[in-house]
Enzyme design. Structure first.
Site, PDB file in Angstrom:
ATOM      1  N   HIS A   6       0.820  -1.201   0.000  1.00 18.32           N
ATOM      2  CA  HIS A   6       0.000   0.000   0.000  1.00 18.32           C
ATOM      3  C   HIS A   6       0.855   1.254   0.000  1.00 18.32           C
ATOM      4  O   HIS A   6       2.051   1.201   0.265  1.00 18.32           O
ATOM      5  CB  HIS A   6      -0.970   0.029   1.197  1.00 18.32           C
ATOM      6  CG  HIS A   6      -0.311   0.115   2.531  1.00 18.32           C
ATOM      7  ND1 HIS A   6      -0.005  -0.999   3.277  1.00 18.32           N
ATOM      8  CD2 HIS A   6       0.117   1.170   3.259  1.00 18.32           C
ATOM      9  CE1 HIS A   6       0.565  -0.632   4.410  1.00 18.32           C
ATOM     10  NE2 HIS A   6       0.670   0.685   4.421  1.00 18.32           N
ATOM     11  N   ARG A  10      -1.798  11.338   3.488  1.00 17.10           N
ATOM     12  CA  ARG A  10      -2.506  12.067   4.533  1.00 17.10           C
ATOM     13  C   ARG A  10      -3.720  12.738   3.905  1.00 17.10           C
ATOM     14  O   ARG A  10      -3.649  13.269   2.791  1.00 17.10           O
ATOM     15  CB  ARG A  10      -1.614  13.144   5.147  1.00 17.10           C
ATOM     16  CG  ARG A  10      -0.530  12.608   6.023  1.00 17.10           C
ATOM     17  CD  ARG A  10      -1.106  12.230   7.359  1.00 17.10           C
ATOM     18  NE  ARG A  10      -0.056  11.909   8.304  1.00 17.10           N
ATOM     19  CZ  ARG A  10      -0.237  11.902   9.603  1.00 17.10           C
ATOM     20  NH1 ARG A  10      -1.413  12.202  10.112  1.00 17.10           N
ATOM     21  NH2 ARG A  10       0.741  11.570  10.408  1.00 17.10           N
ATOM     22  N   HIS A  70       1.599  11.913  -7.829  1.00 12.95           N
ATOM     23  CA  HIS A  70       0.288  11.517  -8.346  1.00 12.95           C
ATOM     24  C   HIS A  70       0.211   9.998  -8.387  1.00 12.95           C
ATOM     25  O   HIS A  70       1.219   9.306  -8.333  1.00 12.95           O
ATOM     26  CB  HIS A  70       0.006  12.119  -9.730  1.00 12.95           C
ATOM     27  CG  HIS A  70       0.809  11.545 -10.848  1.00 12.95           C
ATOM     28  ND1 HIS A  70       2.016  12.072 -11.235  1.00 12.95           N
ATOM     29  CD2 HIS A  70       0.591  10.477 -11.658  1.00 12.95           C
ATOM     30  CE1 HIS A  70       2.499  11.359 -12.248  1.00 12.95           C
ATOM     31  NE2 HIS A  70       1.655  10.376 -12.525  1.00 12.95           N
ATOM     32  N   GLU A 122      -3.814  10.522 -12.329  1.00 11.83           N
ATOM     33  CA  GLU A 122      -3.663  10.463 -13.772  1.00 11.83           C
ATOM     34  C   GLU A 122      -4.501   9.309 -14.312  1.00 11.83           C
ATOM     35  O   GLU A 122      -4.468   8.208 -13.775  1.00 11.83           O
ATOM     36  CB  GLU A 122      -2.194  10.245 -14.122  1.00 11.83           C
ATOM     37  CG  GLU A 122      -1.904  10.179 -15.600  1.00 11.83           C
ATOM     38  CD  GLU A 122      -0.426   9.994 -15.885  1.00 11.83           C
ATOM     39  OE1 GLU A 122      -0.062  10.024 -17.070  1.00 11.83           O
ATOM     40  OE2 GLU A 122       0.373   9.810 -14.941  1.00 11.83           O
TER      41      GLU A 122
END
Length: 127
Positions: A6, A10, A70, A122
């Site tokens: 993972h 935040r 991103h 994206e």
């Protein structure tokens, strides 16, 4: 064997983040409190073993600088996905995506959406 499990980000509003990523196709897999007392929520996409971990605590202010990071998602039909997201109230950029992309022929084309805290997502057309 090494596995990528993972990525933590935040968030300033757990429920807003869960709602936003749910609109992208993520599913909430579990919620918990960390040993440090942070509220955590994990979201995944069916067919992927990697999850996003959202972390919220009252003593932390989220300030995401523009273009810091991103995530990227592959979508079958970028034009249709952009249309679906925009119709659900999510701003898609570039703003001229309707004229830039040809329906059904967007392989390799990209678009972006921005989550409630400013993290970019994206979207990459896969065909």
């Amino acid at each position: 064997m090494l596995r990528f499990l993972h990525t933590r980000i935040r968030v300033s509003d757990m429920e807003a983040s869960i709602a936003f990523y749910s609109r992208l196709g993520f599913m909430l897999t579990r919620r918990m409190t960390s040993p440090m007392g942070n509220c955590l929520a994990y979201m995944g996409i069916p067919g992927s073993n990697h999850e996003l971990e959202f972390c919220w605590s009252s003593d932390y202010t989220v300030a995401v600088p523009e273009d810091l990071m991103h995530t990227a998602l592959s979508v079958d039909d970028l034009y249709a996905e952009c249309e679906r997201l925009e119709n659900s109230g999510v701003e898609v950029w570039p703003v001229d995506w309707r004229t830039r992309f040809v329906p059904g022929l967007c392989e390799g084309a990209i678009a972006f959406v921005t989550d409630p805290d400013g993290y970019e997502v994206e979207l990459i057309g896969s065909h």
